[in-house]
Design a protein around this motif. Structure first.
Motif, PDB file in Angstrom:
ATOM      1  N   GLU A   1       7.878  10.038  -2.414  1.00  0.00           N
ATOM      2  CA  GLU A   1       7.191  11.157  -1.782  1.00  0.00           C
ATOM      3  C   GLU A   1       5.707  10.820  -1.717  1.00  0.00           C
ATOM      4  OE1 GLU A   1       7.844  14.800  -3.941  1.00  0.00           O
ATOM      5  OE2 GLU A   1       9.893  14.193  -4.432  1.00  0.00           O
ATOM      6  N   GLN A   2       5.029  11.449  -0.789  1.00  0.00           N
ATOM      7  CA  GLN A   2       3.608  11.166  -0.609  1.00  0.00           C
ATOM      8  C   GLN A   2       2.826  11.389  -1.899  1.00  0.00           C
ATOM      9  OE1 GLN A   2       2.140   9.710   1.948  1.00  0.00           O
ATOM     10  NE2 GLN A   2       0.214   9.744   0.828  1.00  0.00           N
TER      11      GLN A   2
ATOM     12  N   HIS B   1      12.538   1.840  -6.168  1.00  0.00           N
ATOM     13  CA  HIS B   1      13.174   1.425  -4.916  1.00  0.00           C
ATOM     14  C   HIS B   1      14.458   0.651  -5.207  1.00  0.00           C
ATOM     15  CE1 HIS B   1      13.713  -0.104  -0.879  1.00  0.00           C
ATOM     16  NE2 HIS B   1      13.786  -1.324  -1.383  1.00  0.00           N
TER      17      HIS B   1
ATOM     18  N   GLN C   1       0.812  -1.216   0.000  1.00  0.00           N
ATOM     19  CA  GLN C   1       0.000   0.000   0.000  1.00  0.00           C
ATOM     20  C   GLN C   1       0.849   1.271   0.000  1.00  0.00           C
ATOM     21  OE1 GLN C   1      -3.383   0.069  -0.353  1.00  0.00           O
ATOM     22  NE2 GLN C   1      -3.040  -2.092  -0.775  1.00  0.00           N
ATOM     23  N   THR C   2       2.066   1.202   0.543  1.00  0.00           N
ATOM     24  CA  THR C   2       2.931   2.383   0.561  1.00  0.00           C
ATOM     25  C   THR C   2       4.347   1.991   0.152  1.00  0.00           C
ATOM     26  OG1 THR C   2       3.502   2.086   2.874  1.00  0.00           O
ATOM     27  CG2 THR C   2       1.625   3.516   2.417  1.00  0.00           C
ATOM     28  N   PHE C   3       5.039   2.978  -0.350  1.00  0.00           N
ATOM     29  CA  PHE C   3       6.438   2.809  -0.728  1.00  0.00           C
ATOM     30  C   PHE C   3       7.215   3.911  -0.011  1.00  0.00           C
ATOM     31  CE2 PHE C   3       3.987   0.878  -4.065  1.00  0.00           C
ATOM     32  CZ  PHE C   3       4.692  -0.264  -4.382  1.00  0.00           C
ATOM     33  N   PRO C   4       7.982   3.549   1.029  1.00  0.00           N
ATOM     34  CA  PRO C   4       8.652   4.562   1.856  1.00  0.00           C
ATOM     35  C   PRO C   4       9.613   5.467   1.075  1.00  0.00           C
ATOM     36  CG  PRO C   4       8.941   2.345   2.766  1.00  0.00           C
ATOM     37  CD  PRO C   4       8.237   2.203   1.477  1.00  0.00           C
TER      38      PRO C   4
ATOM     39  N   CYS D   1       2.755   0.462  -9.235  1.00  0.00           N
ATOM     40  CA  CYS D   1       3.452  -0.319  -8.194  1.00  0.00           C
ATOM     41  C   CYS D   1       4.746  -0.912  -8.743  1.00  0.00           C
ATOM     42  CB  CYS D   1       2.541  -1.424  -7.665  1.00  0.00           C
ATOM     43  SG  CYS D   1       1.190  -0.819  -6.642  1.00  0.00           S
TER      44      CYS D   1
ATOM     45  N   TYR E   1      -2.684   0.963 -11.709  1.00  0.00           N
ATOM     46  CA  TYR E   1      -2.175   0.791 -10.349  1.00  0.00           C
ATOM     47  C   TYR E   1      -1.038  -0.225 -10.308  1.00  0.00           C
ATOM     48  CZ  TYR E   1      -2.090  -0.256  -5.354  1.00  0.00           C
ATOM     49  OH  TYR E   1      -1.693  -0.446  -4.056  1.00  0.00           O
TER      50      TYR E   1
ATOM     51  N   GLN F   1       2.984   8.377  -4.302  1.00  0.00           N
ATOM     52  CA  GLN F   1       2.517   7.060  -3.875  1.00  0.00           C
ATOM     53  C   GLN F   1       1.404   6.570  -4.803  1.00  0.00           C
ATOM     54  OE1 GLN F   1       3.556   5.070  -1.274  1.00  0.00           O
ATOM     55  NE2 GLN F   1       5.179   6.539  -0.812  1.00  0.00           N
TER      56      GLN F   1
END
Length: 143
Positions: free
Chosen positions: A41-42, A71, A35-38, A64, A60, A45
């Motif tokens: 940036e917000q 990453h 659900q999130t990728f650290p 992802c 989507y 996402q």
């Protein structure tokens, strides 16, 4: 197939939307995506899709995939920067060693030359001493 008809506003005509929930694998794939990728940036996402729209799910999933790739690239960059830092440290150390080697080679050359000079002087003095000893003997023998 599900069909929905809506009127967006009173002055607009009706909008008809049709979609199918036939492919459950897209929904499962969406659930597998974090659900999130650290690292992102917000504002970058991935936004959860409207699971009833195949295009939304595909976008989507692609988002992802790109976030995972981003990453991985960031991780690879960090590894390479760390390797670069280590190589630069080794280079600095190698340069220090090269300077020390050059200094030692120069000192060796200077000491070798000094040794040759001292050996030459020693041989000359030994010959002089031998000459003087012979001269002294001949004087003592003649007296």
């Amino acid at each position: 197939m599900i069909t929905s008809t809506r009127r967006v506003s009173p002055d607009k005509s009706e909008v008809r939307i049709a979609f199918s929930l036939g492919d459950a694998s897209d929904v499962k794939d969406v659930e597998d995506c974090p659900q999130t990728f650290p690292d992102l940036e917000q504002r970058l996402q991935p936004v959860p899709p409207c699971v009833s729209l195949r295009e939304s799910v595909q976008v989507y999933k692609e988002h992802c995939r790109m976030a995972r790739e981003f990453h991985q690239v960031k991780h690879d960059i960090a590894v390479l920067e760390d390797r670069k830092r280590k190589l630069l440290a080794e280079l600095v150390e190698d340069e220090k060693v090269a300077v020390e080697i050059a200094r030692l080679e120069e000192e060796f050359r200077r000491l070798t030359e000094e040794n040759r000079t001292l050996v030459t002087v020693h041989n000359e003095r030994a010959q002089q001493l031998e000459s003087l000893c012979l001269t002294d003997r001949t004087r003592q023998d003649s007296s």
